[in-house]
Enzyme design. Structure first.
Site, PDB file in Angstrom:
ATOM      1  CG  ASP A 219      -0.288   0.122   2.591  1.00  0.00           C
ATOM      2  OD1 ASP A 219       0.917   0.315   2.597  1.00  0.00           O
ATOM      3  OD2 ASP A 219      -1.187   0.157   3.509  1.00  0.00           O
ATOM      4  CG  HIS A 220      -0.584   4.565   1.220  1.00  0.00           C
ATOM      5  ND1 HIS A 220      -1.887   3.889   1.522  1.00  0.00           N
ATOM      6  CD2 HIS A 220      -0.667   5.253   2.695  1.00  0.00           C
ATOM      7  CE1 HIS A 220      -2.285   4.057   2.807  1.00  0.00           C
ATOM      8  NE2 HIS A 220      -1.698   4.847   3.524  1.00  0.00           N
TER       9      HIS A 220
ATOM     10  N   GLY B  59      -1.803  -5.435   9.072  1.00  0.00           N
ATOM     11  CA  GLY B  59      -2.962  -5.478   8.245  1.00  0.00           C
ATOM     12  C   GLY B  59      -2.869  -6.407   6.676  1.00  0.00           C
TER      13      GLY B  59
ATOM     14  CB  CYS C 269       0.855  -2.410   4.805  1.00  0.00           C
ATOM     15  SG  CYS C 269       0.707  -3.476   6.417  1.00  0.00           S
ATOM     16  N   GLY C 270       2.346  -0.404   6.186  1.00  0.00           N
ATOM     17  CA  GLY C 270       3.147   0.262   7.359  1.00  0.00           C
ATOM     18  C   GLY C 270       3.645  -0.589   8.425  1.00  0.00           C
ATOM     19  CB  THR C 271       2.241  -2.453  10.996  1.00  0.00           C
ATOM     20  OG1 THR C 271       0.926  -3.082  10.418  1.00  0.00           O
ATOM     21  CG2 THR C 271       2.021  -1.327  11.762  1.00  0.00           C
ATOM     22  N   GLY C 272       2.839  -4.191   8.413  1.00  0.00           N
ATOM     23  CA  GLY C 272       2.680  -5.796   7.870  1.00  0.00           C
ATOM     24  C   GLY C 272       1.700  -6.219   8.480  1.00  0.00           C
TER      25      GLY C 272
ATOM     26  NE  ARG D  66       3.464 -30.458  15.666  1.00  0.00           N
ATOM     27  CZ  ARG D  66       4.488 -30.689  16.217  1.00  0.00           C
ATOM     28  NH1 ARG D  66       5.533 -29.859  15.930  1.00  0.00           N
ATOM     29  NH2 ARG D  66       4.537 -31.594  17.256  1.00  0.00           N
TER      30      ARG D  66
ATOM     31  CG  HIS E  96       7.570 -29.200  11.715  1.00  0.00           C
ATOM     32  ND1 HIS E  96       7.085 -28.201  12.910  1.00  0.00           N
ATOM     33  CD2 HIS E  96       8.791 -29.227  11.806  1.00  0.00           C
ATOM     34  CE1 HIS E  96       8.239 -28.383  13.890  1.00  0.00           C
ATOM     35  NE2 HIS E  96       9.221 -28.838  13.061  1.00  0.00           N
TER      36      HIS E  96
ATOM     37  NE  ARG F 176       3.319   4.824   7.360  1.00  0.00           N
ATOM     38  CZ  ARG F 176       2.072   5.095   7.393  1.00  0.00           C
ATOM     39  NH1 ARG F 176       1.296   4.562   8.051  1.00  0.00           N
ATOM     40  NH2 ARG F 176       1.473   5.880   6.588  1.00  0.00           N
TER      41      ARG F 176
ATOM     42  CG  HIS G  10       9.174 -25.492  12.947  1.00  0.00           C
ATOM     43  ND1 HIS G  10       9.370 -25.271  14.430  1.00  0.00           N
ATOM     44  CD2 HIS G  10      10.207 -25.872  12.691  1.00  0.00           C
ATOM     45  CE1 HIS G  10      10.542 -25.904  14.708  1.00  0.00           C
ATOM     46  NE2 HIS G  10      10.996 -26.361  13.754  1.00  0.00           N
ATOM     47  CG  ASN G  11       5.059 -21.819  11.396  1.00  0.00           C
ATOM     48  OD1 ASN G  11       5.780 -20.894  11.685  1.00  0.00           O
ATOM     49  ND2 ASN G  11       4.340 -22.427  12.151  1.00  0.00           N
TER      50      ASN G  11
HETATM   51  C1  RB5 Z   1      -1.984   2.994   6.562  1.00  0.00           C
HETATM   52  O1  RB5 Z   1      -2.063   3.958   7.134  1.00  0.00           O
HETATM   53  C2  RB5 Z   1      -1.716   1.657   7.510  1.00  0.00           C
HETATM   54  O2  RB5 Z   1      -2.737   1.310   8.308  1.00  0.00           O
HETATM   55  C3  RB5 Z   1      -1.287   0.447   6.773  1.00  0.00           C
HETATM   56  O3  RB5 Z   1      -0.326   0.509   5.881  1.00  0.00           O
HETATM   57  C4  RB5 Z   1      -1.119  -0.918   7.586  1.00  0.00           C
HETATM   58  O4  RB5 Z   1       0.001  -0.593   8.567  1.00  0.00           O
HETATM   59  C5  RB5 Z   1      -2.113  -1.494   8.209  1.00  0.00           C
HETATM   60  O5  RB5 Z   1      -1.987  -2.586   8.598  1.00  0.00           O
END
Ligand code: RB5
Length: 153
Positions: free
Chosen positions: A8-9, A70, A65-68, A136, A133, A109, A98-99
């Site tokens: 994403d952005h 979502g 994404c920002g955190t990975g 599982r 594994h 980010r 394992h997975n």
């Molecule tokens: C976008 O602002 C942010 O929510 C998305 O990139 C991600 O981190 C969601 O999990």
């Protein structure tokens, strides 16, 4: 490997580096976007990459994404996908060992290209161990198919 890549952005900048990293490692990369920093919805890109992996068009998927987080949640809604978020090479290695994870998501980010390269090399360079594994992982598949009893058996 044939790898589908999406972001994403918030993951766009790291995705651009990741594409070069993957190509440099000899992988065949299909970049599904996004193509800039205009706001988009991460599930759209998770769906594109996860569907390619589940359908066999890709051997693995990489999402940013920002955190990975979502991206991982969304990708795991596609049957056959085992997506993990990792910013640590050892976690990425264990997710393969394992997975049998087939999609990795990165926090754009929170890590830079050098760390992403280490994580991706660990993930893509590790084979699933199989054996106990596999049993599982099969139980995860049973849960996915709505067969919780088989998973408990
Ligand atoms: C976008 O602002 C942010 O929510 C998305 O990139 C991600 O981190 C969601 O999990």
């Amino acid at each position: 490997m044939r790898i589908h890549l999406g972001a994403d952005h918030a993951g766009f900048a790291l995705k651009e580096s990741v594409r070069d990293i993957l190509t440099g490692l000899g992988h065949e990369v299909t970049d599904v976007g996004t193509d800039g920093e205009d706001s988009v919805d991460y599930p759209d890109f998770a769906a594109a990459v996860a569907s390619a992996v589940a359908g066999g068009a890709a051997d693995a998927g990489v999402l940013v994404c920002g955190t990975g987080l979502g991206m991982a949640i969304a990708a795991n809604k596609v049957p056959g996908v085992r997506a993990i978020q990792a910013s640590d090479p050892e976690m990425a290695r264990m997710a393969r060992l394992h997975n049998d994870a087939n999609v990795i998501t990165l926090p754009g980010r929170h890590i830079g290209p050098a760390q992403a390269a280490e994580v991706l090399e660990a993930f893509l360079g590790t084979q699933f161990e199989g054996g106990r594994h596999q049993r599982r992982v099969d139980k995860i598949g049973a849960l996915e198919n709505g067969n919780g009893n088989a998973a408990r058996g």
